[in-house]
Design an enzyme around this catalytic site. Structure first.
Site, PDB file in Angstrom:
ATOM      1  N   ARG A  68       0.813  -1.214   0.000  1.00 12.34           N
ATOM      2  CA  ARG A  68       0.000   0.000   0.000  1.00 12.34           C
ATOM      3  C   ARG A  68       0.848   1.266   0.000  1.00 12.34           C
ATOM      4  O   ARG A  68       0.422   2.302  -0.519  1.00 12.34           O
ATOM      5  CB  ARG A  68      -0.959  -0.025   1.204  1.00 12.34           C
ATOM      6  CG  ARG A  68      -2.132  -0.956   0.997  1.00 12.34           C
ATOM      7  CD  ARG A  68      -2.920  -1.131   2.274  1.00 12.34           C
ATOM      8  NE  ARG A  68      -2.422  -2.224   3.087  1.00 12.34           N
ATOM      9  CZ  ARG A  68      -2.698  -2.392   4.380  1.00 12.34           C
ATOM     10  NH1 ARG A  68      -3.461  -1.526   4.997  1.00 12.34           N
ATOM     11  NH2 ARG A  68      -2.223  -3.419   5.040  1.00 12.34           N
ATOM     12  N   GLU A 105       2.177  -5.578  13.043  1.00 13.35           N
ATOM     13  CA  GLU A 105       1.027  -5.819  13.930  1.00 13.35           C
ATOM     14  C   GLU A 105       0.564  -7.278  13.904  1.00 13.35           C
ATOM     15  O   GLU A 105       0.185  -7.821  14.921  1.00 13.35           O
ATOM     16  CB  GLU A 105      -0.141  -4.888  13.567  1.00 13.35           C
ATOM     17  CG  GLU A 105      -1.248  -4.939  14.611  1.00 13.35           C
ATOM     18  CD  GLU A 105      -2.445  -4.067  14.282  1.00 13.35           C
ATOM     19  OE1 GLU A 105      -2.452  -3.368  13.249  1.00 13.35           O
ATOM     20  OE2 GLU A 105      -3.402  -4.101  15.077  1.00 13.35           O
TER      21      GLU A 105
HETATM   22  O1  LIG Z   1       3.558  -0.337  11.618  1.00 15.28           O
HETATM   23  P1  LIG Z   1       3.387  -1.764  11.243  1.00 15.28           P
HETATM   24  O2  LIG Z   1       2.956  -2.613  12.391  1.00 15.28           O
HETATM   25  O3  LIG Z   1       4.587  -2.320  10.554  1.00 15.28           O
HETATM   26  O4  LIG Z   1       2.148  -1.859  10.240  1.00 15.28           O
HETATM   27  C1  LIG Z   1       2.011  -1.043   9.134  1.00 15.28           C
HETATM   28  C2  LIG Z   1       2.219  -1.807   7.873  1.00 15.28           C
HETATM   29  O5  LIG Z   1       1.282  -2.887   7.774  1.00 15.28           O
HETATM   30  C3  LIG Z   1       0.667  -2.848   6.495  1.00 15.28           C
HETATM   31  O6  LIG Z   1       1.389  -3.537   5.555  1.00 15.28           O
HETATM   32  P2  LIG Z   1       1.296  -5.080   5.233  1.00 15.28           P
HETATM   33  O7  LIG Z   1       2.648  -5.648   5.507  1.00 15.28           O
HETATM   34  O8  LIG Z   1       0.141  -5.685   5.931  1.00 15.28           O
HETATM   35  O9  LIG Z   1       1.172  -5.168   3.682  1.00 15.28           O
HETATM   36  P3  LIG Z   1       0.318  -4.639   2.472  1.00 15.28           P
HETATM   37  O10 LIG Z   1       0.609  -3.166   2.315  1.00 15.28           O
HETATM   38  O11 LIG Z   1       0.908  -5.453   1.403  1.00 15.28           O
HETATM   39  O12 LIG Z   1      -1.132  -4.898   2.726  1.00 15.28           O
HETATM   40  C4  LIG Z   1       0.681  -1.373   6.142  1.00 15.28           C
HETATM   41  O13 LIG Z   1       0.541  -1.177   4.741  1.00 15.28           O
HETATM   42  C5  LIG Z   1       2.012  -0.917   6.666  1.00 15.28           C
HETATM   43  O14 LIG Z   1       3.059  -1.142   5.746  1.00 15.28           O
HETATM   44  N1  LIG Z   2      -4.945  -2.365  11.838  1.00 15.73           N
HETATM   45  C1  LIG Z   2      -4.489  -2.195  10.606  1.00 15.73           C
HETATM   46  N2  LIG Z   2      -5.313  -1.813   9.621  1.00 15.73           N
HETATM   47  C2  LIG Z   2      -4.846  -1.641   8.366  1.00 15.73           C
HETATM   48  N3  LIG Z   2      -3.581  -1.818   8.030  1.00 15.73           N
HETATM   49  C3  LIG Z   2      -2.726  -2.188   8.987  1.00 15.73           C
HETATM   50  N4  LIG Z   2      -1.408  -2.420   8.961  1.00 15.73           N
HETATM   51  C4  LIG Z   2      -1.040  -2.776  10.193  1.00 15.73           C
HETATM   52  N5  LIG Z   2      -2.058  -2.756  11.021  1.00 15.73           N
HETATM   53  C5  LIG Z   2      -3.135  -2.392  10.293  1.00 15.73           C
END
Ligand SMILES: O=P(O)(O)OC[C@H]1O[C@H](OP(=O)(O)OP(=O)(O)O)[C@H](O)[C@@H]1O
Ligand SMILES: Nc1ncnc2[nH]cnc12
Length: 177
Positions: A68, A105
């Site tokens: 994202r 997370e």
């Molecule tokens: O602060 P954090 O605990 O690291 O969480 C934030 C991250 O989690 C999500 O990514 P995700 O790895 O789920 O991947 P995506 O963007 O491919 O959905 C979001 O897009 C951030 O990159």
């Molecule tokens: N709670 C949440 N919702 C959407 N994106 C996330 N990436 C990490 N935690 C998330």
């Protein structure tokens, strides 16, 4: 007379589009779904513009975290007329120069960066969400490992109560919830 909405109104509008889904992708996680915001031109332009403004020109390339983060990093780089460096999940880059393992997370993951990130580059690091801070910390680590400098960090949304602010205090967030 036509009255155009202010940037403050546009950012509040973008916030109103974020959808909350309980217990996704795991029980206990309150998932903040930004896809309605992505689908809206007014919200997308306002968010990309504000990410650029708050970075104060203090960068010469934009890096985004898969997946994202790519969307916003690409939009900001286009507005700023800079290049964009994708920080990718493991196994996607044919020639990764650096790799880091991190926790976020809901689980552990790996990020890699290509040799296109050169020593001395001044980097605006962008992601969609700051939650625990694991992804941004890992992204910043890769940038530093490449000999480049993280000069600004921007996210669209900060999730409160997950500790990300303590891990990455320099992050500028447009929204919080
Ligand atoms: O602060 P954090 O605990 O690291 O969480 C934030 C991250 O989690 C999500 O990514 P995700 O790895 O789920 O991947 P995506 O963007 O491919 O959905 C979001 O897009 C951030 O990159
Ligand atoms: N709670 C949440 N919702 C959407 N994106 C996330 N990436 C990490 N935690 C998330």
């Amino acid at each position: 007379m036509t009255v155009f909405p202010s940037q403050t109104d546009n950012i509040a509008y973008a916030r109103s589009l974020i959808r909350t889904i309980a217990d996704y992708p795991q029980p206990g996680v309150s998932f903040r779904d930004i896809t309605p915001l992505l689908a809206d031109g007014r919200a997308m332009h306002a968010v990309a513009h504000e990410l650029l403004v708050q970075a104060q020109g203090d960068f010469d390339v934009v890096a985004g975290i898969e997946a994202r983060g790519f969307i916003f990093a690409g939009a900001v780089a286009t507005l700023a007329r800079t290049g964009m460096i994708p920080i990718r999940k493991a196994g996607k880059l044919p020639k990764p120069a650096h790799r880091v393992t991190y926790t976020k997370e809901y689980g552990e993951d790996h990020l890699e960066v290509s040799p296109d990130l050169k020593p001395g580059m001044r980097v605006l690091l962008i992601d969609d969400i700051l939650a625990t801070g694991g992804s941004l910390k890992a992204g910043a680590h890769l940038i530093t490992a490449a000999g480049a400098e993280v000069t600004q960090i921007g996210v669209v949304l900060e999730l409160e109560g997950l500790g990300g602010r303590l891990v990455m205090p320099q992050t500028r967030a447009l929204l919080s919830m």
